[in-house]
Design an enzyme around this catalytic site. Sequence first.
Site, PDB file in Angstrom:
ATOM      1  N   LYS A  60      26.580  -6.824   5.827  1.00  0.00           N
ATOM      2  CA  LYS A  60      24.966  -6.854   5.635  1.00  0.00           C
ATOM      3  C   LYS A  60      24.497  -7.800   4.816  1.00  0.00           C
ATOM      4  O   LYS A  60      23.561  -8.591   5.208  1.00  0.00           O
ATOM      5  CB  LYS A  60      24.753  -5.298   5.143  1.00  0.00           C
ATOM      6  CG  LYS A  60      25.228  -4.374   5.813  1.00  0.00           C
ATOM      7  CD  LYS A  60      24.705  -2.762   5.307  1.00  0.00           C
ATOM      8  CE  LYS A  60      25.329  -2.506   4.087  1.00  0.00           C
ATOM      9  NZ  LYS A  60      27.071  -2.508   4.151  1.00  0.00           N
ATOM     10  N   THR A  61      25.133  -8.166   3.683  1.00  0.00           N
ATOM     11  CA  THR A  61      24.573  -9.045   2.589  1.00  0.00           C
ATOM     12  C   THR A  61      24.701 -10.307   3.187  1.00  0.00           C
ATOM     13  O   THR A  61      23.787 -11.291   3.168  1.00  0.00           O
ATOM     14  CB  THR A  61      25.151  -9.024   1.261  1.00  0.00           C
ATOM     15  OG1 THR A  61      25.104  -7.542   0.857  1.00  0.00           O
ATOM     16  CG2 THR A  61      24.868  -9.891   0.302  1.00  0.00           C
ATOM     17  N   ASP A 100      18.025  -5.986   0.338  1.00  0.00           N
ATOM     18  CA  ASP A 100      19.569  -5.424   0.394  1.00  0.00           C
ATOM     19  C   ASP A 100      19.475  -3.972  -0.391  1.00  0.00           C
ATOM     20  O   ASP A 100      18.540  -3.604  -1.041  1.00  0.00           O
ATOM     21  CB  ASP A 100      20.206  -6.516  -0.369  1.00  0.00           C
ATOM     22  CG  ASP A 100      21.943  -6.526   0.033  1.00  0.00           C
ATOM     23  OD1 ASP A 100      22.049  -5.518   0.914  1.00  0.00           O
ATOM     24  OD2 ASP A 100      22.405  -7.324  -0.507  1.00  0.00           O
ATOM     25  N   GLU A 101      20.570  -3.297   0.034  1.00  0.00           N
ATOM     26  CA  GLU A 101      20.669  -2.022  -0.682  1.00  0.00           C
ATOM     27  C   GLU A 101      19.558  -1.192  -0.451  1.00  0.00           C
ATOM     28  O   GLU A 101      19.109  -0.462  -1.404  1.00  0.00           O
ATOM     29  CB  GLU A 101      21.418  -2.313  -1.954  1.00  0.00           C
ATOM     30  CG  GLU A 101      22.309  -3.209  -2.244  1.00  0.00           C
ATOM     31  CD  GLU A 101      23.892  -2.494  -2.204  1.00  0.00           C
ATOM     32  OE1 GLU A 101      23.827  -1.458  -1.712  1.00  0.00           O
ATOM     33  OE2 GLU A 101      24.622  -3.234  -2.302  1.00  0.00           O
ATOM     34  N   GLN A 127      26.175   4.709   0.906  1.00  0.00           N
ATOM     35  CA  GLN A 127      26.317   4.224  -0.458  1.00  0.00           C
ATOM     36  C   GLN A 127      25.157   4.456  -1.086  1.00  0.00           C
ATOM     37  O   GLN A 127      24.786   3.507  -2.030  1.00  0.00           O
ATOM     38  CB  GLN A 127      26.733   2.663  -0.307  1.00  0.00           C
ATOM     39  CG  GLN A 127      27.983   2.434   0.461  1.00  0.00           C
ATOM     40  CD  GLN A 127      28.129   0.808   0.152  1.00  0.00           C
ATOM     41  OE1 GLN A 127      28.375   0.287  -0.689  1.00  0.00           O
ATOM     42  NE2 GLN A 127      28.170   0.105   1.616  1.00  0.00           N
ATOM     43  N   ARG A 181      35.272  -1.468  -2.507  1.00  0.00           N
ATOM     44  CA  ARG A 181      35.234  -2.674  -2.972  1.00  0.00           C
ATOM     45  C   ARG A 181      36.522  -3.520  -2.951  1.00  0.00           C
ATOM     46  O   ARG A 181      36.721  -4.750  -3.284  1.00  0.00           O
ATOM     47  CB  ARG A 181      35.009  -2.485  -4.710  1.00  0.00           C
ATOM     48  CG  ARG A 181      33.722  -1.896  -5.054  1.00  0.00           C
ATOM     49  CD  ARG A 181      32.531  -2.204  -4.485  1.00  0.00           C
ATOM     50  NE  ARG A 181      32.365  -1.658  -3.131  1.00  0.00           N
ATOM     51  CZ  ARG A 181      31.242  -2.058  -2.230  1.00  0.00           C
ATOM     52  NH1 ARG A 181      30.956  -3.089  -2.317  1.00  0.00           N
ATOM     53  NH2 ARG A 181      30.916  -1.266  -1.296  1.00  0.00           N
TER      54      ARG A 181
HETATM   55  N1  LIG Z   1      31.652 -12.656  10.672  1.00  0.00           N
HETATM   56  C1  LIG Z   1      32.356 -12.556   9.759  1.00  0.00           C
HETATM   57  N2  LIG Z   1      33.646 -13.425   9.908  1.00  0.00           N
HETATM   58  C2  LIG Z   1      34.223 -13.269   8.547  1.00  0.00           C
HETATM   59  N3  LIG Z   1      34.202 -12.767   7.467  1.00  0.00           N
HETATM   60  C3  LIG Z   1      32.994 -11.984   7.474  1.00  0.00           C
HETATM   61  C4  LIG Z   1      32.060 -11.743   8.639  1.00  0.00           C
HETATM   62  N4  LIG Z   1      31.017 -11.126   8.282  1.00  0.00           N
HETATM   63  C5  LIG Z   1      31.118 -10.795   6.866  1.00  0.00           C
HETATM   64  N5  LIG Z   1      32.354 -11.244   6.513  1.00  0.00           N
HETATM   65  C6  LIG Z   1      32.806 -11.115   5.044  1.00  0.00           C
HETATM   66  O1  LIG Z   1      33.235  -9.860   4.788  1.00  0.00           O
HETATM   67  C7  LIG Z   1      33.066  -9.464   3.306  1.00  0.00           C
HETATM   68  C8  LIG Z   1      31.945  -8.485   3.466  1.00  0.00           C
HETATM   69  O2  LIG Z   1      30.555  -8.959   3.714  1.00  0.00           O
HETATM   70  P1  LIG Z   1      29.166  -8.403   3.029  1.00  0.00           P
HETATM   71  O3  LIG Z   1      29.541  -8.527   1.308  1.00  0.00           O
HETATM   72  O4  LIG Z   1      27.942  -9.092   3.577  1.00  0.00           O
HETATM   73  O5  LIG Z   1      29.315  -6.816   3.318  1.00  0.00           O
HETATM   74  P2  LIG Z   1      28.318  -5.641   3.231  1.00  0.00           P
HETATM   75  O6  LIG Z   1      27.893  -5.103   4.493  1.00  0.00           O
HETATM   76  O7  LIG Z   1      27.167  -6.294   2.419  1.00  0.00           O
HETATM   77  O8  LIG Z   1      29.069  -4.960   2.148  1.00  0.00           O
HETATM   78  P3  LIG Z   1      28.409  -3.819   1.152  1.00  0.00           P
HETATM   79  O9  LIG Z   1      27.874  -2.377   1.838  1.00  0.00           O
HETATM   80  O10 LIG Z   1      29.735  -3.436   0.210  1.00  0.00           O
HETATM   81  O11 LIG Z   1      27.186  -4.360   0.252  1.00  0.00           O
HETATM   82  C9  LIG Z   1      32.334 -10.720   2.712  1.00  0.00           C
HETATM   83  O12 LIG Z   1      33.496 -11.214   2.012  1.00  0.00           O
HETATM   84  C10 LIG Z   1      31.961 -11.619   4.066  1.00  0.00           C
HETATM   85  O13 LIG Z   1      31.990 -12.730   3.642  1.00  0.00           O
HETATM   86 MG   LIG Z   2      25.938  -5.923   0.410  1.00  0.00          MG
END
Ligand SMILES: Nc1ncnc2c1ncn2[C@@H]1O[C@H](COP(=O)(O)OP(=O)(O)OP(=O)(O)O)[C@@H](O)[C@H]1O
Ligand SMILES: [Mg+2]
Length: 735
Positions: A33-34, A217-218, A256, A613
């Site tokens: 997402k982020t 975000d969040e 979350q 995490r």
């Molecule tokens: N398409 C992709 N290919 C490779 N790595 C990826 C891809 N998408 C995301 N990632 C990696 O996966 C990890 C998690 O991504 P991110 O932090 O954006 O998730 P999130 O959904 O925001 O998580 P949270 O809910 O914990 O905030 C990061 O290290 C990111 O770089």
């Molecule tokens: Mg995130």
Amino acid sequence: MSDLLANLNPEQLQAVTLPPQHALILAGAGSGKTRVLTTRIAWLISTGQMGPHAVLAVTFTNKAAKEMLARLSAMLPINTRGMWIGTFHGLCNRLLRAHHKEAGLPSLFQILDSADQLSAIKRLLKNLNVDDEKFPPRELMHFINAHKDQGLRPAQAEVWDDYTRRRVELWAEYEGQCQREGVVDFAELLLRTYELLSRNEPLRRHYQERFRHILVDEFQDTNRLQYAWLKLLAGHDGTAGAPQGAAVFAVGDDDQSIYAFRGAEVGNMRDFEREFGVQNVIRLEQNYRSHGNILDAANALIKNNQGRLGKNLWTDQGAGEPIRVFEGFSDLDEARWIVDEARELIREGVSRDQIAFLYRSNAQSRVLEHELFTKGVAYKVYGGLRFFERQEIKHALAYLRLLANPDDDTAFLRVVNFPTRGIGARSLENLQEAAHRSNSPLYNAAASLTGKAGAAVGAFIRLIEELRRETENLPLPEVVEHIIERSGLRQHYLGEKEGQERLENLDELINAAASFIAEEGAMPVPDPATPDAPLPSPLASFLAHASLEAGDHQAGDGQEAVQLMTVHAAKGLEFDVVFISGLEQGLFPHENSVMEKSGEEEERRLMYVAITRARQRLYMSHAQTRMLHGQTRYCVPSAFLDELPQELLLRVNARSTPAYDNSYSRSPRAAAPVTAYESAAPAGLRVGQNVSHAKFGQGVIVATEGRGADARVQVNFGAAGMKWLALEFAKLTPL
Ligand SMILES: Nc1ncnc2c1ncn2[C@@H]1O[C@H](COP(=O)(O)OP(=O)(O)OP(=O)(O)O)[C@@H](O)[C@H]1O
Ligand SMILES: [Mg+2]
């Protein structure tokens, strides 16, 4: 640009490249997402669809905001300084600085952090001769903040009895005091900005037209006021003739949501979908962060919550290692094991930055810190007793605040007699009375004092005036150094027995000022959209930074260090190795939550955040006894441990007999695998059990301690409160 999009999966790609419409990305932890949000900003800019100044992005912590800016600079050849990316508080601070006049604030208004706010409330109650037993200051503070987070002012508060009426009056008095002193608390930053934008049409229009894209975000953790603020900025305020507003791109995960206790509302996600007519709800299901076992554990746990929006997370990374579960004899034993394990990993080549110790409550960091310190492992604590909250730092900041704003009474009172200048409590009371009568700040009322005290206060005022003159043209770090010397603070701590550490912290404050200047640039950048707005001085910016940011100065900046933080503070972050400690009933899930279903579910979401995490390796631990609030408690393992598929867990035994322990009545036990938790609980009663009491009614046991005639249990009786009861006397019936 194609590089930007190269590694995205189809759903991520769709989200990143959506046309400018409102969108909601609803997806589980680690699904990107982020990353999608950040990539979208880069994509919008690099394809020329908007300039860097047309974007506003909100993240949850300063750490996350910094990371977002760093990632953007890596993706785009642009200067990200001056972009509107930050936390709600940070962005509001910026807006109010630029338009302080319109917002009715002095140009150098100061921010009260929660400790300052509490002392301001205590001072108010004292001035008004209000009994602080009847109106406990902390409780009044929560009352005020909860209302402000709802977007309310005293006149709009619902009053249902005399007591509440009085509390609302005190709140109104408090607002008056803040206004006189030119200070704002955290909730005020948001509320004031909201009011400014809703009342001032030209300004509102200006920002509504400026921001074409708002990204959040969040989103699951936004509260009512933050949501209203976003609506206003996006031009969804319902005012006639509002311009075609910004496209709002919100990302979040209902699983979350961990700030309901502070008024965050998951319902905002549904409202957003409805009120903005969101056409695009995109789900991301592939998790890129964690190995399979970790993800399976998280999925299994969160299934126990009701009413979820529902998602299915998977990974192609393979199962990876089992989750290691350790049971310590005591909290010290647990900490020792954790630190030993971490050292082993560091020896094997794992970076310290990639090891996180997570805990439910701040107080748990102490034993871990002690152990890390003893073993010489560099570590960094996020949150907790923040650098900027230490006594000596607050004193130094108070001098700086007075330079910036002499009307700041909180700062005035903090240092007028520190180091001591022979000004007694009595004289200060007289001074406060005089100020109160003439409705002026203490600084101005000082002239009314006579005699010895008058002379001493006069000398203090002269000192501040001199300091202001002397530091006028100095760079910020030198200003800080100068006031530490000239105020007498350094001299004072030199003479104190335990002063060495405080002196080191004061030096660290000079370093903090230097790195602040290095990071933010020597001068603040004018905002191209409001080039005429007055620029805050470096000092004012630094003071705002000190109030807003948790300074993390245990390990020197840039040094690799093991990361310690509460689960709340770990939101959005990821680490190769995660330790979750203190998995005990009453601690995690926290005892305040056990009576309510919704409380229990929030704790489970918190546990879900903790587990997710971890990238590669996850440890969980608990202890049989723990020192809490100065007492040894016998602990029962967290029910969350039972909710995990047992085949994913690897129980690791104690490696040796504990060398030291803090439990006093534990029967000597060898280092055999430990399973007999129940033995610690007195007479067939266990934590989590429902009981009834003749006077207090029904309740649930949240802790037990002692044995035989000493046995006591702590019971949460809901409405009747939390009680410690001696089993020998209290007649408790198990239900
Ligand atoms: N398409 C992709 N290919 C490779 N790595 C990826 C891809 N998408 C995301 N990632 C990696 O996966 C990890 C998690 O991504 P991110 O932090 O954006 O998730 P999130 O959904 O925001 O998580 P949270 O809910 O914990 O905030 C990061 O290290 C990111 O770089
Ligand atoms: Mg995130």
